[in-house]
Design a protein around this motif. Structure first.
Motif, mmCIF file in Angstrom:
data_model
loop_
_atom_site.group_PDB
_atom_site.id
_atom_site.type_symbol
_atom_site.label_atom_id
_atom_site.label_comp_id
_atom_site.label_asym_id
_atom_site.label_seq_id
_atom_site.Cartn_x
_atom_site.Cartn_y
_atom_site.Cartn_z
ATOM 1 N N THR A 62 0.827 -1.211 0.000
ATOM 2 C CA THR A 62 0.000 0.000 0.000
ATOM 3 C C THR A 62 0.865 1.266 0.000
ATOM 4 N N THR A 63 2.180 1.091 -0.027
ATOM 5 C CA THR A 63 3.099 2.234 -0.068
ATOM 6 C C THR A 63 3.206 2.745 -1.498
ATOM 7 N N MET A 64 2.933 4.026 -1.676
ATOM 8 C CA MET A 64 2.950 4.610 -3.006
ATOM 9 C C MET A 64 4.357 4.602 -3.602
ATOM 10 N N ALA A 65 4.427 4.338 -4.906
ATOM 11 C CA ALA A 65 5.707 4.361 -5.635
ATOM 12 C C ALA A 65 5.431 4.789 -7.069
ATOM 13 N N ASP A 66 6.413 5.452 -7.670
ATOM 14 C CA ASP A 66 6.250 5.922 -9.046
ATOM 15 C C ASP A 66 6.171 4.759 -10.019
ATOM 16 N N ASP A 67 5.316 4.902 -11.017
ATOM 17 C CA ASP A 67 5.292 3.923 -12.097
ATOM 18 C C ASP A 67 6.609 4.027 -12.867
ATOM 19 N N PRO A 68 7.196 2.914 -13.267
ATOM 20 C CA PRO A 68 8.502 2.962 -13.943
ATOM 21 C C PRO A 68 8.444 3.529 -15.357
ATOM 22 N N HIS A 69 7.244 3.683 -15.924
ATOM 23 C CA HIS A 69 7.124 4.152 -17.300
ATOM 24 C C HIS A 69 6.402 5.491 -17.427
ATOM 25 N N LEU A 70 5.402 5.732 -16.602
ATOM 26 C CA LEU A 70 4.533 6.901 -16.779
ATOM 27 C C LEU A 70 5.109 8.102 -16.041
ATOM 28 N N THR A 71 6.172 8.647 -16.613
ATOM 29 C CA THR A 71 6.938 9.745 -16.026
ATOM 30 C C THR A 71 7.286 10.746 -17.121
ATOM 31 N N LEU A 72 7.146 12.051 -16.820
ATOM 32 C CA LEU A 72 7.451 13.093 -17.796
ATOM 33 C C LEU A 72 8.315 14.181 -17.167
ATOM 34 N N ALA A 73 9.280 14.690 -17.920
ATOM 35 C CA ALA A 73 10.096 15.825 -17.490
ATOM 36 C C ALA A 73 9.384 17.115 -17.896
ATOM 37 N N VAL A 74 9.195 18.030 -16.936
ATOM 38 C CA VAL A 74 8.467 19.271 -17.191
ATOM 39 C C VAL A 74 9.297 20.473 -16.764
ATOM 40 N N THR A 75 8.951 21.616 -17.341
ATOM 41 C CA THR A 75 9.541 22.893 -16.966
ATOM 42 C C THR A 75 8.423 23.781 -16.419
ATOM 43 N N THR B 32 -5.353 19.783 -13.716
ATOM 44 C CA THR B 32 -4.574 20.962 -14.077
ATOM 45 C C THR B 32 -3.458 21.112 -13.066
ATOM 46 N N PHE B 33 -2.224 21.124 -13.545
ATOM 47 C CA PHE B 33 -1.043 21.219 -12.686
ATOM 48 C C PHE B 33 -0.338 22.543 -12.946
ATOM 49 N N VAL B 34 0.064 23.215 -11.885
ATOM 50 C CA VAL B 34 0.878 24.421 -11.989
ATOM 51 C C VAL B 34 2.267 24.073 -11.481
ATOM 52 N N ILE B 35 3.229 24.043 -12.387
ATOM 53 C CA ILE B 35 4.596 23.633 -12.069
ATOM 54 C C ILE B 35 5.454 24.880 -11.897
ATOM 55 N N THR B 36 6.095 25.018 -10.735
ATOM 56 C CA THR B 36 6.892 26.215 -10.459
ATOM 57 C C THR B 36 8.392 25.991 -10.604
ATOM 58 N N THR B 37 8.823 24.745 -10.546
ATOM 59 C CA THR B 37 10.242 24.436 -10.736
ATOM 60 C C THR B 37 10.364 23.236 -11.669
ATOM 61 N N ALA B 38 11.423 23.211 -12.461
ATOM 62 C CA ALA B 38 11.632 22.102 -13.389
ATOM 63 C C ALA B 38 11.823 20.794 -12.623
ATOM 64 N N GLY B 39 11.333 19.719 -13.197
ATOM 65 C CA GLY B 39 11.473 18.427 -12.542
ATOM 66 C C GLY B 39 10.676 17.357 -13.258
ATOM 67 N N THR B 40 10.149 16.418 -12.490
ATOM 68 C CA THR B 40 9.470 15.261 -13.051
ATOM 69 C C THR B 40 8.070 15.122 -12.479
ATOM 70 N N VAL B 41 7.114 14.857 -13.364
ATOM 71 C CA VAL B 41 5.764 14.459 -12.957
ATOM 72 C C VAL B 41 5.635 12.970 -13.231
ATOM 73 N N ALA B 42 5.235 12.223 -12.226
ATOM 74 C CA ALA B 42 5.114 10.774 -12.381
ATOM 75 C C ALA B 42 3.820 10.291 -11.741
ATOM 76 N N LEU B 43 3.180 9.333 -12.383
ATOM 77 C CA LEU B 43 2.061 8.651 -11.756
ATOM 78 C C LEU B 43 2.594 7.790 -10.621
ATOM 79 N N SER B 44 2.019 7.956 -9.443
ATOM 80 C CA SER B 44 2.404 7.154 -8.284
ATOM 81 C C SER B 44 1.206 6.285 -7.907
ATOM 82 N N TRP B 45 1.460 5.019 -7.557
ATOM 83 C CA TRP B 45 0.316 4.163 -7.268
ATOM 84 C C TRP B 45 0.695 2.981 -6.380
#
Length: 241
Positions: free
Chosen positions: A110-123, A204-217
């Motif tokens: 039940t511990t959340m972890a990022d999906d190994p594929h569904l990850t995007l780099a955003v600015t 709708t996501f407001v990203i303030t610093t560059a990084g990664t958005v990932a589905l966690s499940w």
């Protein structure tokens, strides 16, 4: 006239002709170069920082001041703006996405972890999120969803799937949404191992610093029957501001 004087005269004329040719598109032919957008016109043109006015191609959507673009000139001297060049920044109107190539299985967790594929780099910017998840698992386990986002990110989202208390495929969808993207989770229901379901998280996501958005499940409730997110699922984000 001496030969030296004649030579100098000829060289001067040649240099003058060369300079005229360099400045005339009719002489030098078509050309292209990089430019930076200074202003955007509602008529379909942009003006570069050097004053060049170029008409946008239909594919160059949502032009923005500061865009680094490619422009080309015809032999008649007309300029056309092809579109944005890659700058390492996700630009307004640009969609980035990733498809999950295979399945990921998680059981008794039940511990959340990022999906190994569904990850995007955003600015930094404002994004519309759209995901499509194909999954299955035990009714007792369900699927708990959340997000890993860069520090300081805000936004709202909805899981777009069946309620976690579902007992049949015709059960009601989960209508509850969340007003944050970095701490809370929401579950969607499973119907049984091998019974494929789908959910469509949006937000709708407001990203303030560059990084990664990932589905966690993870599983909503621990179960020895694995909860699986299948291949052909995808994650997309479109920058809207």
């Amino acid at each position: 006239m001496s030969s030296a004087t004649q030579r100098a005269f000829i060289d001067a004329i040649a240099a003058q002709a060369e300079g005229v040719g360099q400045d005339s598109p009719k002489v030098r032919g078509a050309n292209w170069r990089q430019a930076t957008v200074a202003t955007v016109s509602a008529s379909g043109t942009i003006t570069a920082t050097d004053g060049t006015i170029a008409r946008r191609l239909e594919t160059y959507t949502t032009p923005t001041v500061g865009d680094q673009i490619a422009i080309t000139q015809s032999g008649a001297g007309d300029w056309v703006a092809w579109g944005r060049l890659a700058t390492g920044t996700v630009t307004v109107g640009q969609t980035i996405g990733v498809r999950k190539p295979g399945f990921t299985s998680r059981a008794s967790v039940t511990t959340m972890a990022d999906d190994p594929h569904l990850t995007l780099a955003v600015t930094p910017g404002e994004y519309a999120l759209d995901a499509f998840l194909v999954y299955d698992g035990a009714q007792a386990g369900d699927l708990k969803l959340g997000w890993t986002v860069p520090a300081g990110s805000t936004g709202s989202w909805w899981p777009g799937g069946p309620d976690s208390g579902m007992t049949a495929l015709a059960s009601s969808p989960r209508w509850g949404a969340l007003g944050d993207v970095d701490t809370s989770t929401l579950p969607v229901g499973c119907q049984g191992a091998g019974i494929l379901l789908a959910c469509r998280p949006v937000g709708t996501f407001v990203i303030t610093t560059a990084g990664t958005v990932a589905l966690s499940w993870a599983q909503q409730t621990t179960s020895t029957t694995a909860t699986i997110i299948r291949g052909q699922s995808y994650l997309k984000m479109t920058r809207i501001a």
